[in-house]
Write a protein that holds these residues in place. Structure first.
Motif, PDB file in Angstrom:
ATOM      1  N   ALA A 295       1.280  -1.243  -0.229  1.00  3.73           N
ATOM      2  CA  ALA A 295      -0.080   0.217   0.028  1.00  3.73           C
ATOM      3  C   ALA A 295       0.945   1.061  -0.181  1.00  3.73           C
ATOM      4  N   MET A 296      -0.030   2.276  -0.538  1.00  2.00           N
ATOM      5  CA  MET A 296       0.940   4.227  -0.420  1.00  2.00           C
ATOM      6  C   MET A 296       0.115   4.373   0.287  1.00  2.00           C
ATOM      7  N   PHE A 297       0.707   5.209   0.807  1.00  2.00           N
ATOM      8  CA  PHE A 297       0.567   6.152   2.613  1.00  2.00           C
ATOM      9  C   PHE A 297       0.496   7.157   1.979  1.00  2.00           C
ATOM     10  N   GLU A 298      -0.609   8.142   1.603  1.00  2.00           N
ATOM     11  CA  GLU A 298      -0.617  10.156   0.998  1.00  2.00           C
ATOM     12  C   GLU A 298      -1.110  11.306   2.963  1.00  2.00           C
ATOM     13  N   CYS A 299      -0.845  12.116   2.114  1.00  2.00           N
ATOM     14  CA  CYS A 299      -1.038  12.768   3.292  1.00  2.00           C
ATOM     15  C   CYS A 299      -1.299  14.629   2.341  1.00  2.00           C
ATOM     16  N   VAL A 300      -1.975  14.942   2.822  1.00  2.00           N
ATOM     17  CA  VAL A 300      -2.633  16.679   2.348  1.00  2.00           C
ATOM     18  C   VAL A 300      -2.299  17.274   3.367  1.00  2.00           C
ATOM     19  N   PHE A 301      -1.354  18.214   3.239  1.00  2.00           N
ATOM     20  CA  PHE A 301      -1.377  19.486   4.804  1.00  2.00           C
ATOM     21  C   PHE A 301      -1.784  20.336   4.050  1.00  2.00           C
ATOM     22  N   ASP A 302      -1.812  21.886   4.299  1.00  2.00           N
ATOM     23  CA  ASP A 302      -2.985  23.182   4.584  1.00  2.00           C
ATOM     24  C   ASP A 302      -2.085  23.807   5.486  1.00  2.00           C
TER      25      ASP A 302
ATOM     26  N   ALA B 150      -1.842  27.362   0.330  1.00  2.00           N
ATOM     27  CA  ALA B 150      -1.592  26.278  -0.858  1.00  2.00           C
ATOM     28  C   ALA B 150      -1.977  24.544  -0.523  1.00  2.00           C
ATOM     29  N   LEU B 151      -2.191  23.359  -0.927  1.00  2.00           N
ATOM     30  CA  LEU B 151      -1.670  22.293  -0.150  1.00  2.00           C
ATOM     31  C   LEU B 151      -1.024  21.758  -0.816  1.00  2.00           C
ATOM     32  N   LEU B 152      -0.514  20.451   0.301  1.00  2.00           N
ATOM     33  CA  LEU B 152       1.091  20.184  -0.439  1.00  2.00           C
ATOM     34  C   LEU B 152       1.033  18.378  -0.433  1.00  2.00           C
ATOM     35  N   HIS B 153       0.951  17.778  -1.459  1.00  2.00           N
ATOM     36  CA  HIS B 153       1.000  16.110  -0.862  1.00  2.00           C
ATOM     37  C   HIS B 153       1.428  15.810  -0.504  1.00  2.00           C
ATOM     38  N   CYS B 154       1.598  14.539  -0.107  1.00  2.00           N
ATOM     39  CA  CYS B 154       2.579  13.725   0.484  1.00  2.00           C
ATOM     40  C   CYS B 154       2.747  12.310  -0.060  1.00  2.00           C
ATOM     41  N   ARG B 155       3.673  11.404  -0.176  1.00  2.00           N
ATOM     42  CA  ARG B 155       3.522  10.457  -0.744  1.00  2.00           C
ATOM     43  C   ARG B 155       4.546   9.896  -0.002  1.00  2.00           C
ATOM     44  N   TRP B 156       4.316   8.544   0.604  1.00  2.00           N
ATOM     45  CA  TRP B 156       5.399   6.927   0.596  1.00  2.00           C
ATOM     46  C   TRP B 156       4.824   5.737   0.263  1.00  2.00           C
ATOM     47  N   TRP B 157       6.021   5.309  -0.643  1.00  2.00           N
ATOM     48  CA  TRP B 157       5.592   4.561  -1.901  1.00  2.00           C
ATOM     49  C   TRP B 157       4.895   2.778  -0.619  1.00  2.00           C
ATOM     50  N   GLN B 158       5.961   2.987   0.132  1.00  2.00           N
ATOM     51  CA  GLN B 158       5.863   1.245   1.504  1.00  2.00           C
ATOM     52  C   GLN B 158       4.792   1.751   2.686  1.00  2.00           C
ATOM     53  N   ALA B 159       3.789   1.766   2.774  1.00  2.00           N
ATOM     54  CA  ALA B 159       3.144   2.543   3.676  1.00  2.00           C
ATOM     55  C   ALA B 159       3.676   1.841   5.336  1.00  2.00           C
TER      56      ALA B 159
ATOM     57  N   PRO C 147      -0.713  18.511  -8.657  1.00  2.00           N
ATOM     58  CA  PRO C 147      -0.387  19.562  -7.907  1.00  2.00           C
ATOM     59  C   PRO C 147       0.833  19.128  -7.060  1.00  2.00           C
ATOM     60  N   ARG C 148       1.149  20.138  -5.690  1.00  2.00           N
ATOM     61  CA  ARG C 148       2.279  19.981  -5.169  1.00  2.00           C
ATOM     62  C   ARG C 148       2.505  18.649  -4.703  1.00  2.00           C
ATOM     63  N   ASN C 149       3.401  19.081  -4.933  1.00  2.00           N
ATOM     64  CA  ASN C 149       3.359  17.191  -3.870  1.00  2.00           C
ATOM     65  C   ASN C 149       5.288  16.989  -3.355  1.00  2.00           C
ATOM     66  N   ILE C 150       5.449  15.895  -2.572  1.00  2.00           N
ATOM     67  CA  ILE C 150       6.840  15.654  -1.852  1.00  2.00           C
ATOM     68  C   ILE C 150       6.796  13.951  -1.738  1.00  2.00           C
ATOM     69  N   ASP C 151       7.714  13.629  -2.722  1.00  2.00           N
ATOM     70  CA  ASP C 151       7.294  12.038  -1.709  1.00  2.00           C
ATOM     71  C   ASP C 151       8.388  12.351  -0.832  1.00  2.00           C
ATOM     72  N   HIS C 152       8.092  10.718   0.242  1.00  2.00           N
ATOM     73  CA  HIS C 152       8.736  10.455   1.158  1.00  2.00           C
ATOM     74  C   HIS C 152       9.487  11.425   2.032  1.00  2.00           C
ATOM     75  N   PRO C 153       9.082  12.810   2.158  1.00  2.00           N
ATOM     76  CA  PRO C 153       9.342  13.757   3.220  1.00  2.00           C
ATOM     77  C   PRO C 153       9.744  13.357   4.235  1.00  2.00           C
ATOM     78  N   GLU C 154      10.281  14.381   4.830  1.00  2.00           N
ATOM     79  CA  GLU C 154      11.059  13.939   6.240  1.00  2.00           C
ATOM     80  C   GLU C 154       9.617  14.951   7.083  1.00  2.00           C
ATOM     81  N   THR C 155       9.269  14.718   7.563  1.00  2.00           N
ATOM     82  CA  THR C 155       8.586  14.878   9.379  1.00  2.00           C
ATOM     83  C   THR C 155       8.644  15.289  10.222  1.00  2.00           C
ATOM     84  N   GLU C 156       8.084  16.224  10.599  1.00  2.00           N
ATOM     85  CA  GLU C 156       7.674  16.115  11.977  1.00  2.00           C
ATOM     86  C   GLU C 156       6.864  16.595  13.437  1.00  2.00           C
TER      87      GLU C 156
END
Ligand code: ADP
Ligand code: MG
Length: 680
Positions: free
Chosen positions: A86-93, A97-106, A131-140
């Motif tokens: 599965a892939m996991f996706e989050c949308v940040f606001d 604007a909105l930012l999509h972030c995806r992790w290819w291996q949930a 859309p604005r997108n970052i794959d595998h970002p670092e998050t805190e």
């Protein structure tokens, strides 16, 4: 100011003494080599984020790393195919604007962690803007809490982490450790000029929590200097102790053998060779045993210098040991030295794993205590062999001088065992790998250094070309031409056998037949590490005699082999070798009067690999090549097994910090000399 030496610093306390670190966290920290408070305080950030102002999501730019701050407005797992991960996706606001972030291996924990409404800092490089997108970002996670000021509204450090330990927790632990232990961070015994540098305690705080990004380099330099001072202290103390305990054997010689030798070798020493020999002669006749490193590019004539040095010791009535890194080289030296020395009445003995000169096997190596009686009575001898033999209990009577050829193949530890066993003979180590100055001052800091910076005259030039593999047929035609004109060639591949994992890397065992076909009717020999030593030597003998015209080999022939009639060197999959190594290989040609050609084949498209190889097209200067290699690949390659002998540097950089290393050396020298004058 500094803590008394016998008092244990509070910083040595185990990490569990810090509030918030229990068994579980201690286990995670151990993975990062953090065991004590000090380890934690010196855990350098890998990058910094300026969190005083966040970039609006609206202003993100393609492929430019940035940190934004936003709330999750949607999150969830997706599965594209049945059974697929599965892939996991989050949308940040963030309101802009909105930012999509995806992790290819949930991961199982994501669902509970990235929940709608939570606020995060997100770091990464956008790979699309619509859309604005970052794959595998670092998050805190941004949490309302008392210690929030540690994490935001400042320049925040991001430390090297491990699974289960977040950037936020690490930052918090280091903050706590600083609060509690900052005053225990003492200035080292060798004081620095605090007008130029921050105190050590300040530097530690600044490296983690800089006020401005420019603070980071100031702090790093201070902490690096402390490391270099410690390293220099080790090196210089070792040297001083050595000088105090070791008495030199008088090996200066009287020219009795040297004169006829120089008259017979058939060439005149270059000015550089002669000047190095003057240094060596003064060492051999001096009060302390010689510890000298001789650097000279491939083909600069180090062997002749070794021979002359050996003669000085032999004239003085001492025996000499000469160690080479491979059997082929040992045999080659044995042949040369026999030719040179036997007419002078000096015995030359060979000791390698597979061959020994003399019927009764030469030196007794295993019990190490008994040498052949004839050695004891005969005039002085020179023993030539591989290092393996000499380290296994080498005990030669009246050993005055040890020469180690191609030093970079030996470790520091090996060097030391040899010295202890040999009752402090003089030591000359020779290397064709030009040692960049930073390493010269650290790794080899306890050796004096001589450089042969001039090549013997009368050599043909070497031309180097980098080519793609589709040019190989042309290249082989060229080699045939050269062989028809009477020359010889080396053809080098990275592997002995083709590996299943990487079929594109060529191997000698497979290519041998192809090369034979391509060069027939000329004869081709095969050399690699798994061929029996006797056969290897037979191939080399045939090559020297031009019975075979080409050798297909691995980098085995890298060091020292000297056949002046060989003028072509073809290296396939050249990208698999280090620059310094390629330069060594190239040093096998250009040893005679004829023009030589080195052809590097590489299909590597990437620009970096290409420009790396181009350096060899542009220069023949081994020193420049070594510096370039050091910059490109870091010191690991050059240090090799020797790395184990040095301390771990967290802040110091062996590639860039020449100035700091010099400062440290001078500081330590001043300090130790001062201490000595006080004592005496
Ligand atoms: P390296 O420094 O790579 O070990 P060698 O000692 O093998 O180089 O020398 C390379 C070649 O140069 C040898 O054939 C050697 O005989 C020759 N040579 C050494 N010194 C001189 C000199 N002063 N003049 C001419 N030829 C020399
Ligand atoms: Mg050599």
């Amino acid at each position: 100011m500094s803590a008394p030496e016998n008092q244990i610093s509070p910083l040595a306390a185990p990490i569990t003494s810090l509030w918030g670190v229990g068994e579980e966290r201690a286990r995670l920290l151990a993975r990062l080599d953090i065991f004590t408070i000090e380890d934690l305080l010196l855990h350098a950030p890998r990058r910094y984020e300026d969190r005083r102002k966040f970039l609006p999501i609206r202003d993100l730019k393609l492929k430019e790393a940035a940190t934004v701050r936003g709330k999750i407005v949607a999150a969830g797992g997706k599965r594209f195919r049945k059974g697929a991960r599965a892939m996991f996706e989050c949308v940040f606001d963030d309101g802009t604007a909105l930012l999509h972030c995806r992790w290819w291996q949930a991961q199982p924990w994501m669902e509970d962690w990235f929940t709608v409404g939570r606020e995060f800092l997100v770091f990464g490089k956008p790979d699309s803007l619509r859309p604005r997108n970052i794959d595998h970002p670092e998050t805190e996670l941004v949490e309302p809490s008392d210690d929030e000021f540690i994490h935001v509204n400042r320049i925040a450090p991001v430390h090297p982490l491990t699974d289960g330990l977040t950037a936020r927790v690490m930052r918090m632990l280091i903050w706590r450790a600083l609060e509690k232990f900052e005053t225990d961070i003492a200035e080292p015994a060798i004081a620095l000029d605090l007008k130029t540098f921050p105190t050590r305690a300040n530097a530690v705080r600044m490296i983690h929590f800089p006020e401005e990004l420019t603070d980071v380099e100031i702090a790093r330099q201070r902490l690096a200097l402390d490391e270099f001072v410690e390293l220099q202290t080790q090196i210089q103390l070792r040297r001083k102790r050595f000088e105090a305990s070791a008495k030199a054997l008088p090996c200066g010689g009287d020219n009795r053998l040297m004169k006829p030798f120089l008259a017979a070798i058939g060439f005149k020493l270059t000015a550089a060779q002669a000047s190095v020999l003057r240094e060596i002669r003064s060492d051999l006749g001096g009060a302390n045993p010689m510890r000298r490193l001789l650097q000279g590019d491939v083909g600069s004539g180090k062997t002749a210098v070794a021979a002359c040095s050996a003669l000085m010791a032999l004239e003085s009535g001492f025996n000499v040991a000469f160690m080479a890194p491979t059997e082929i080289l040992a045999e080659q030296h044995f042949r040369n030295f026999t030719k040179w020395f036997e007419p002078l009445g000096v015995k030359v003995e060979l000791q390698t794993g597979s061959r020994k000169s003399g019927e009764d096997g030469g030196l007794k190596m295993e019990d190490g205590k008994r040498a052949r009686p004839s050695i004891l009575h005969s005039p002085s001898s020179i023993f030539i062999g591989t290092h393996a033999l000499f380290t296994a209990g080498f005990d030669l009577p009246k050993l005055g001088l040890v020469i180690i050829d191609e030093q970079h193949k030996f470790g520091v530890a090996q060097r030391e065992t040899l010295v202890r066993k040999g009752n402090y003979p003089h030591l000359l180590v020779m290397t064709a790998t030009p040692i960049p100055r930073t390493l010269g001052l650290t790794l080899y800091g306890d050796l004096d250094v001589s450089v042969i910076d001039e090549m013997p005259g009368g050599r043909g030039a070497i031309k180097t070309f980098v080519r793609a593999a589709d040019k190989l047929p042309k290249v082989f035609n060229f080699i045939r031409e050269k062989i028809s004109a009477g020359r010889q060639a080396y053809i080098v591949y990275p592997r002995v056998e083709v590996a299943d994992t990487d079929k594109d890397i060529k191997a000698v065992t497979k290519e041998f037949a192809n090369v034979q076909k391509a060069l027939s009717p000329f004869k081709v020999g095969l050399l690699h590490g798994r061929i029996k030593p006797v056969e290897k030597e037979a191939v080399m003998a045939d090559f020297r005699a031009n019975i075979i015209q080409a050798i297909v080999a691995t980098s085995l022939i890298e060091v020292g082999v000297d056949v002046p009639n060989a003028t072509v060197m073809l290296i396939e999959n050249a990208e698999h070798f280090g620059l310094a190594q390629l330069h060594q290989l190239r040093g096998r040609i250009g040893r005679g009067e004829h023009e030589s050609f080195c052809i590097l084949i590489s299909d590597q498209q990437n620009e970096e690999a290409q420009s790396r190889l181009k350096i060899l097209e542009q220069t023949n200067d081994g020193f420049k090549i070594a510096e370039a290699d050091l910059k490109l690949r870091g010191p690991g390659e050059l240090l090799g097994q020797q790395q184990s002998g040095t301390m771990k540097l967290r802040f110091g950089n062996l590639v860039e910090d020449l100035n700091l290393i010099r400062q440290a050396r001078d500081l330590v020298k001043l300090h130790l000399d001062f201490r000595q004058t006080k004592v005496s």
